[in-house]
Write an enzyme that holds these catalytic residues in place. Structure first.
Site, PDB file in Angstrom:
ATOM      1  CD1 TRP A 281      16.917  32.178  40.514  1.00  0.00           C
ATOM      2  CD2 TRP A 281      14.985  32.833  39.571  1.00  0.00           C
ATOM      3  NE1 TRP A 281      15.967  31.200  40.748  1.00  0.00           N
ATOM      4  CE2 TRP A 281      14.777  31.581  40.193  1.00  0.00           C
ATOM      5  CE3 TRP A 281      13.909  33.440  38.918  1.00  0.00           C
ATOM      6  CZ2 TRP A 281      13.541  30.920  40.177  1.00  0.00           C
ATOM      7  CZ3 TRP A 281      12.675  32.784  38.905  1.00  0.00           C
ATOM      8  CH2 TRP A 281      12.518  31.547  39.528  1.00  0.00           C
ATOM      9  CD1 TRP A 363       0.775  42.267  40.168  1.00  0.00           C
ATOM     10  CD2 TRP A 363       2.540  43.486  39.526  1.00  0.00           C
ATOM     11  NE1 TRP A 363       0.767  42.329  38.789  1.00  0.00           N
ATOM     12  CE2 TRP A 363       1.836  43.072  38.370  1.00  0.00           C
ATOM     13  CE3 TRP A 363       3.684  44.262  39.359  1.00  0.00           C
ATOM     14  CZ2 TRP A 363       2.237  43.399  37.078  1.00  0.00           C
ATOM     15  CZ3 TRP A 363       4.095  44.595  38.074  1.00  0.00           C
ATOM     16  CH2 TRP A 363       3.371  44.173  36.953  1.00  0.00           C
TER      17      TRP A 363
END
Length: 473
Positions: A281, A363
């Site tokens: 990731w 965000w």
DNA sequence: TGAAATGTTGGGGCG
DNA sequence: ACGCCCCAACATTTC
């Protein structure tokens, strides 16, 4: 005597450091240099917690160098000017460094490389931070990957690990006028809010290796089962060490491979594979930032540009930042972050979902707060993590996956140990009410704990409606 | 790396 | 013995 400069940036280690190794292979003396130039990383110069880390990591690197007969020379930016000055002083013929992948830093490095070469100075960069360069993996059509699973499948089949090189035994350096003292970089906080950080962490390559051994011995075997429980030592806690480059993903992957082989069990192999996937990731985040350099500020999915965020609400944001939302698992996470500079990944997902969906704040507000407070603040990981949570990113959680913090808390903090640790005012609350204390207003008054800033069911429905509106326009 | 709504199934109580 | 209802448990669908 041929001299080279090794320009340390976020590769603060001596072992498995390709720039240092290349410089030593080609030159008799090397000058280890750190240049403090936060303006060159704007608007993503290191935040307060990361600066604290950097201070101690530089001190550790300097100590490691001194044990080898050298020292870390420190200077103020601009980087090119500092390099030029030291080239003039030492007669250095070349500069070596390890690559970084933030857009502003890449542009700076390219300019430095061009300028040095124009002056006849060698400029050599290497990969020290990633298993794969961000441009190395591409889909069958030659496009960057936007979905993790095929990205990682390709990476995994290509991954070939070799024993990482050890640190050089001795480093010969040119004599120089005195370095700027570390304290002059002004990295430490003026107000003493860093006691919690110091209690939680040991920055530096030695601290990183100790943490890797601790993880390998005590937690790796249980990693797949334990990693989601924030009250347990089930994760590696290597993220800030990785960000500073005190340890490389190659070193980690190699060592965990050794441990899995020693164990011989299929479970050990599966645990290592599961952890490697998390390193994957990190690789994917760097891949995305490289190919989509606008994503620290802009949605990767342009469709989200039409998303009806709630109006910016400074008071609501402040309650989230300081752990006063009235949702225990959210507040516990935000206080863990504030006190230790780190938050368990499961809880990061919960607080991010709460901010972007239940509070419907953009965000970017969450990303900026994490940037300032995380010791592991990393532009690639932070950006992709927030966009993933918000639903606007690559391979993101579909927007309608809205976490219910109370359910998440019951599932992943069933005994309430994590919440009680970080919310002492709720320590005496009964188990049945701990994760949803709003069900008993008398309990809230008794504990001095706030009522929820927003109703979970109402705000969930409002978020889904907002998502529908975005899709309809 | 969701949660809630909706559908299905099957055991047990009961008339 | 049988059908009916209830509802928990689980599965599937929807957002």
């Amino acid at each position: 005597m041929s001299v080279a400069i090794v320009w340390f940036r976020r590769d603060l280690r001596l072992a498995d450091n390709p720039a240092l190794a290349a410089a030593q292979a080609a030159h008799e003396r090397v000058l280890p240099l750190y240049v403090h130039a936060p303006g060159e990383e704007a608007p993503w110069a290191a935040g307060g917690a990361a600066r604290w880390w950097l201070h101690h990591s530089l001190a550790a690197l300097d100590a490691d160098l001194r044990r080898r007969g050298s020292a870390l020379h420190m200077a103020r930016g601009p980087s090119l000017r500092a390099l030029d000055g030291l080239i003039a002083q030492t007669g250095a013929e070349a500069v070596y460094w390890n690559r970084l992948y933030e857009p502003a830093v890449m542009a700076r490095d390219r300019a430095v490389k061009d300028a040095l070469r124009a002056r006849g100075i060698g400029a050599h960069s290497s990969n020290a931070a990633l298993l794969f360069e961000p441009w190395q993996l591409q889909s069958g059509q030659g496009d960057p990957y936007r979905v993790f699973t095929p990205f990682w499948r390709k990476a995994r089949t290509r991954l070939q690990l070799q024993p990482p090189p050890a640190a050089p035994g001795r480093i010969a350096s040119p004599a120089l006028s005195a370095s700027l003292p570390l304290a002059a970089l002004g990295l430490l906080p003026r107000m003493g809010w860093d006691a919690g950080l110091a209690a939680a962490w040991t920055p530096g390559a030695a601290g990183a290796q100790d943490q890797l051994e601790l993880f390998g011995e005590s937690a790796l075997g249980g990693y797949p089962a334990q990693r989601d429980f924030p009250d347990r030592a089930g994760t590696s806690r290597l993220s800030p060490h990785l960000h500073a480059g005190e340890i490389s993903p190659r070193q980690i992957a190699w060592r965990l491979g050794e441990l899995a082989q020693g164990d011989c069990g299929a479970a050990a192999g599966a645990a290592t594979e599961s952890y490697l996937r998390e390193l994957g990731w990190r690789e994917f985040a760097h891949h995305l930032l490289y190919h989509f350099p606008q994503t620290p500020m802009a949605n990767l999915h342009a469709g989200f540009d039409r998303f009806p965020w709630a109006a910016d609400d400074a008071e609501v944001l402040a309650r989230w930042q300081h752990g006063r939302t009235g949702i225990p698992i959210v507040d516990a996470g935000m206080r863990e972050l504030w006190h230790t500079g780190w938050m368990h990944n499961r809880v990061r997902m919960i607080v991010a979902s709460f901010l972007t969906k239940n509070l419907r704040q953009h965000w970017r507000h969450g990303a900026r707060w994490f940037w300032d407070t995380l010791v592991d603040a990393d532009l690639a990981n932070n950006t992709q993590g927030w966009q993933w949570s918000a639903g606007s990113g690559a391979d993101a959680a579909p927007y309608f996956r809205i976490f219910n913090p109370a359910i998440q808390a019951r599932r992943f903090d069933p005994a309430g140990r994590y919440v009680r640790r970080w919310l002492p005012e709720l320590a005496a609350a009964p188990d049945a009410l701990l994760q949803q204390p709003w069900q008993d207003p008398a309990l809230l008054r008794r504990c001095g704990y706030p009522a929820p800033v927003v109703d979970l069911q109402v705000s969930r429905r409002a978020a889904l409606e907002a998502y529908q509106r975005m899709r309809a326009t």
